[in-house]
Design a protein around this motif. Structure first.
Motif, PDB file in Angstrom:
ATOM      1  N   THR A   5       0.845  -1.193   0.000  1.00 57.22           N
ATOM      2  CA  THR A   5       0.000   0.000   0.000  1.00 57.22           C
ATOM      3  C   THR A   5       0.881   1.244   0.000  1.00 57.22           C
ATOM      4  OG1 THR A   5      -1.645  -1.225   1.248  1.00 57.22           O
ATOM      5  CG2 THR A   5      -1.904   1.175   1.176  1.00 57.22           C
ATOM      6  N   VAL A   6       0.807   1.989  -1.093  1.00 58.06           N
ATOM      7  CA  VAL A   6       1.562   3.240  -1.187  1.00 58.06           C
ATOM      8  C   VAL A   6       0.972   4.238  -0.185  1.00 58.06           C
ATOM      9  CG1 VAL A   6       2.001   5.242  -2.667  1.00 58.06           C
ATOM     10  CG2 VAL A   6       2.244   2.933  -3.594  1.00 58.06           C
ATOM     11  N   ILE A   7       1.860   4.931   0.540  1.00 53.58           N
ATOM     12  CA  ILE A   7       1.438   5.921   1.544  1.00 53.58           C
ATOM     13  C   ILE A   7       1.848   7.315   1.068  1.00 53.58           C
ATOM     14  CG2 ILE A   7       1.747   6.668   3.956  1.00 53.58           C
ATOM     15  CD1 ILE A   7       0.498   3.913   3.824  1.00 53.58           C
ATOM     16  N   ASN A   8       0.974   8.281   1.161  1.00 53.70           N
ATOM     17  CA  ASN A   8       1.326   9.669   0.863  1.00 53.70           C
ATOM     18  C   ASN A   8       2.166  10.216   2.034  1.00 53.70           C
ATOM     19  OD1 ASN A   8       1.438  12.434   0.611  1.00 53.70           O
ATOM     20  ND2 ASN A   8      -0.686  12.666  -0.067  1.00 53.70           N
ATOM     21  N   ASP A  17      -3.116   0.358  -3.592  1.00 53.44           N
ATOM     22  CA  ASP A  17      -2.469  -0.946  -3.434  1.00 53.44           C
ATOM     23  C   ASP A  17      -1.789  -1.331  -4.744  1.00 53.44           C
ATOM     24  OD1 ASP A  17      -3.341  -1.135  -0.876  1.00 53.44           O
ATOM     25  OD2 ASP A  17      -5.011  -2.505  -1.301  1.00 53.44           O
ATOM     26  N   ILE A  18      -0.558  -1.754  -4.644  1.00 58.37           N
ATOM     27  CA  ILE A  18       0.207  -2.146  -5.831  1.00 58.37           C
ATOM     28  C   ILE A  18       0.572  -3.625  -5.694  1.00 58.37           C
ATOM     29  CG2 ILE A  18       2.356  -1.723  -7.128  1.00 58.37           C
ATOM     30  CD1 ILE A  18       0.715   0.795  -7.174  1.00 58.37           C
ATOM     31  N   SER A  19       0.378  -4.403  -6.774  1.00 59.33           N
ATOM     32  CA  SER A  19       0.777  -5.815  -6.734  1.00 59.33           C
ATOM     33  C   SER A  19       2.288  -5.926  -6.849  1.00 59.33           C
ATOM     34  CB  SER A  19       0.192  -6.585  -7.913  1.00 59.33           C
ATOM     35  OG  SER A  19      -1.160  -6.337  -8.010  1.00 59.33           O
ATOM     36  N   ASN A 181      10.149  -3.082 -19.568  1.00 59.08           N
ATOM     37  CA  ASN A 181       9.251  -3.746 -18.619  1.00 59.08           C
ATOM     38  C   ASN A 181       9.459  -3.216 -17.206  1.00 59.08           C
ATOM     39  OD1 ASN A 181       8.546  -6.179 -20.570  1.00 59.08           O
ATOM     40  ND2 ASN A 181      10.771  -5.925 -20.600  1.00 59.08           N
ATOM     41  N   VAL A 182       8.385  -2.787 -16.588  1.00 56.95           N
ATOM     42  CA  VAL A 182       8.457  -2.303 -15.203  1.00 56.95           C
ATOM     43  C   VAL A 182       7.888  -3.387 -14.296  1.00 56.95           C
ATOM     44  CG1 VAL A 182       7.645  -0.536 -13.592  1.00 56.95           C
ATOM     45  CG2 VAL A 182       8.280   0.097 -15.947  1.00 56.95           C
ATOM     46  N   ILE A 183       8.686  -3.822 -13.307  1.00 58.20           N
ATOM     47  CA  ILE A 183       8.259  -4.912 -12.411  1.00 58.20           C
ATOM     48  C   ILE A 183       8.293  -4.433 -10.960  1.00 58.20           C
ATOM     49  CG2 ILE A 183       8.534  -7.361 -11.879  1.00 58.20           C
ATOM     50  CD1 ILE A 183      10.467  -7.643 -14.171  1.00 58.20           C
ATOM     51  N   PRO A 184       7.142  -3.961 -10.426  1.00 54.54           N
ATOM     52  CA  PRO A 184       7.125  -3.561  -9.015  1.00 54.54           C
ATOM     53  C   PRO A 184       7.333  -4.784  -8.136  1.00 54.54           C
ATOM     54  CG  PRO A 184       5.157  -2.798 -10.181  1.00 54.54           C
ATOM     55  CD  PRO A 184       5.831  -3.795 -11.066  1.00 54.54           C
ATOM     56  N   GLY A 185       8.108  -4.623  -7.091  1.00 55.29           N
ATOM     57  CA  GLY A 185       8.338  -5.747  -6.192  1.00 55.29           C
ATOM     58  C   GLY A 185       9.406  -5.417  -5.181  1.00 55.29           C
ATOM     59  N   LYS A 186       9.689  -6.377  -4.343  1.00 53.72           N
ATOM     60  CA  LYS A 186      10.678  -6.178  -3.286  1.00 53.72           C
ATOM     61  C   LYS A 186      12.090  -6.349  -3.822  1.00 53.72           C
ATOM     62  CE  LYS A 186       8.216  -7.650   0.880  1.00 53.72           C
ATOM     63  NZ  LYS A 186       8.360  -6.345   1.543  1.00 53.72           N
TER      64      LYS A 186
END
Ligand code: NAP
Ligand code: MG
Length: 454
Positions: A5-8, A17-19, A181-186
C-alpha cells in the motif's frame, strides 16, 4: 502475489495498493525481455531513434500528470516533480540521437581491415531507489534502449507509481512489447532475481552502499556487468574570498532539497574560519526562510521525508541540544516531517558528520586554509559530489582537482546535468552514467579482423 500500500508521505494516508511480483512472475518478464531483445536489437538505428523521440514526446504530454503522481507517492515538491518528469523527456531526447551515432572504429592493421562494433548486451536490470524515482529510472533505461538492449526495471517498493506510468507511456509511444518492462516488487525478491537470473546481462543499481556491495558480490558469480551509484557525504567548501552572500543563500537548497534525500546532498559545510561568523549569520536567515510545506504548493521548497522508517532513521542522528546551531520550520499534523537542522560538528568522528543521513541535517565544520579544506573534504569513504566557493580562479582549479569526488561545481551547487558524466569515487559507486559516453556502459566492444590477403 502480495500487495504493497503506497502511503502519501505528506499526510501518512494510504494512496493505492500495488501488486508485488514474485519470483515466477519476475522470471516470466525477464524471459519476455530476452525474447524481445532478438527483434529490438535488429530495429534499424533510425527507427529506434524515432521510437525514443516518440516516447519523449508522450512523456512531455504527461509532465503534469507524472509530476502530480510523484507529489502524491513521494512527497516531492511540485516544482521538483515537474523538473524530474521533464528530465525523463530530456534524457530520452538526448539518447534518441545515439542509435544513429553508435560508431565503431576502423583500426590500421597489416594484411587486412579491422573494425570495432558496439553490440548491445541483452536484458538490462535497472534497480531504482525511492529518492528520485523518475530521473534515476530514465538515466538507466534511455541509454540502455538506445544501444539496442531491452530493460527490466524494478522501482523501489515505496515509490512504484511513476515508473508504472512510464511503462504504460512507452507502450503508447510504440515501443514494442517486452522491450521496456516495469516490475514492481521487493528488492530481496525481484531485485535479487535480476542478479541471479543469467538472462539479465547487466545490473544498473542506485541505492545504499550496503546493498550495492551485496549486488556487486552477487554479480561476480556470472561476471555480470554492473554500474553502481551509491551514497555520498559531499562537502560544500566555502573559502573566505568567496561571495559569502551567494554561498549562504544557496547552502540550504544544496542540502535540504528533496528533504536531504539526495545522494549529492552537500551535507558537510566546510567554512574557512575567518568567514565563519558572517556565513553562519547569513545561513541562519536563509534556513529560516526555507519553505517547508505541503509539497503540492508552488511555493514549497521542501516536503516530507519518504516514510515513517526514514523519519525514525534521521531522528537517530539528532545530538543533544548544545550541538544544534539552529533549525528551520516544519508543518504540524500528520506526515513524515522533519525541520531543516544545522549542527556544529566539533569532531570529524561525529556520526552525523561522517555518515550519510539522507535527511535534512547538515554539519558545519571550520577550516584554516586550503590544505586543511582538502584534507577534511577527502576524509570520507564517499566521493560523489561537492561544491567549491572561491573568487580565486587558481584556488578553484587546485581544489577541484584535489577533491576526490566525481561531480564538483565551482560557485554553484548544481550536481547532475544529463549532458555530462555522473558517478562516484571510492565507495560512492562504480562506473558513470549520463553524458556522451553512457552507451559504453550498455555495449560490448567487438573487434573483427577481415583478412584481405586471400
Ligand atoms: P536500498 O535498500 O539500497 O534500496 C535501493 C533499491 O535496491 C530499491 O529498489 C530496493 O528495493 C533494492 N534492493 C534492496 N535490497 C536488494 C537486494 N538484496 N537485491 C537487489 N535489490 C535490492 O536503499 P533504501 O533501503 O531504500 O535506503 C537506505 C539508505 O540508502 C538511505 O537512507 C540512504 O542513506 C541510502 N540511499 C542512497 C541512495 C542514492 O541515491 N545513492 C538512494 C536511496 C537510498 P526495495 O525498495 O524493495 O527495498
Ligand atoms: Mg533497503
Amino acid at each position: 502475489m502480495s500487495t504493497y500500500t503506497v502511503i502519501n508521505p505528506a499526510t501518512a494516508s494510504p494512496v493505492k495498493d500495488i501488486s508485488m511480483a514474485d519470483l515466477t512472475q519476475t522470471d516470466a518478464v525477464i524471459a519476455k525481455a530476452h525474447k524481445a531483445f532478438e527483434t529490438w536489437r535488429k530495429v534499424s538505428p533510425g527507427d529506434r531513434a524515432k521510437l525514443l523521440r516518440s516516447f519523449a514526446r508522450i512523456v512531455d504530454e504527461h509532465i503534469e500528470e507524472l509530476a502530480l503522481l510523484e507529489v502524491l507517492n513521494s512527497g516531492h515538491t511540485i516544482g521538483n516533480a515537474r523538473w524530474e518528469a521533464g528530465n525523463v523527456r530530456d534524457v530520452l531526447n538526448y539518447y534518441s540521437a545515439a542509435p544513429e551515432r553508435l560508431f565503431g572504429r576502423q583500426i590500421p592493421v597489416p594484411n587486412g581491415i579491422d573494425i570495432t562494433f558496439k553490440e548491445p548486451l541483452g536484458v538490462i536490470g535497472v534497480i531504482v531507489p525511492w529518492n528520485f524515482p523518475m530521473p534515476i529510472a530514465g538515466w538507466g533505461f534511455a541509454p540502455a534502449l538506445a544501444a539496442g538492449n531491452t530493460v527490466v526495471l524494478k522501482p523501489a517498493e515505496l515509490t512504484p507509481m511513476t515508473a508504472i506510468r512510464l511503462g504504460e507511456l512507452a507502450k503508447d509511444a510504440g515501443i514494442p512489447d517486452g522491450v521496456f518492462n516495469v516490475i514492481p516488487g521487493k528488492g530481496s525478491i525481484v531485485g535479487d532475481r535480476f542478479v541471479t537470473n543469467p538472462l539479465v546481462r547487466k545490473i544498473v543499481f542506485t541505492g545504499s552502499t550496503q546493498v550495492g556491495k551485496s549486488i556487486m558480490k552477487g554479480c561476480a558469480d556470472q561476471v555480470k556487468r554492473v554500474t553502481l551509484e551509491l551514497g555520498g557525504k559531499s562537502a560544500n567548501i566555502i573559502f573566505a574570498d568567496a561571495d559569502i552572500e551567494k554561498a549562504a543563500a544557496g547552502a540550504p537548497g544544496a542540502v535540504f532539497d528533496n528533504a536531504g534525500q539526495d545522494c549529492c546532498a552537500r551535507s558537510r559545510i566546510l567554512i574557512q574560519k575567518s568567514a565563519y561568523d558572517k556565513f553562519m549569520e547569513l545561513f541562519e536567515v536563509a534556513v529560516k526562510k526555507f519553505r517547508v510545506e505541503s509539497p503540492d504548493l508552488d511555493t514549497a521548497e521542501m516536503g516530507p521525508l519518504i516514510s515513517k522508517g526514514q523519519l525514525d532513521r534521521v531522528q537517530e542522528y539528532m545530538p543533544d541540544q548544545s550541538k544544534i546551531a539552529f533549525t528551520g520550520s516544519k508543518p504540524t499534523g500528520d506526515g513524515f516531517w522533519f525541520a531543516p537542522t544545522v549542527l556544529m560538528a566539533d569532531s570529524t568522528n561525529d556520526r552525523a558528520y561522517r555518515e550519510e543521513i539522507f535527511g535534512p541535517i547538515v554539519s558545519v565544520m571550520a577550516f584554516d586554509d586550503e590544505e586543511d579544506a582538502i584534507k577534511l573534504a577527502n576524509d570520507s569513504e564517499y566521493g560523489l559530489s561537492g561544491s567549491i566557493w572561491s573568487r580565486d580562479i587558481g584556488r578553484a582549479v587546485r581544489v577541484s582537482r584535489a577533491v576526490e569526488a566525481g561531480n564538483l561545481s565551482v560557485n554553484s551547487n548544481s550536481s547532475v546535468r544529463y549532458w555530462t558524466p555522473f558517478g562516484g569515487y571510492k565507495q560512492s559507486g562504480l562506473g558513470r552514467e549520463l553524458g556522451p559516453d553512457a552507451l559504453d556502459a550498455f555495449t560490448e566492444t567487438k573487434n573483427v579482423f577481415f583478412d584481405t590477403q586471400n
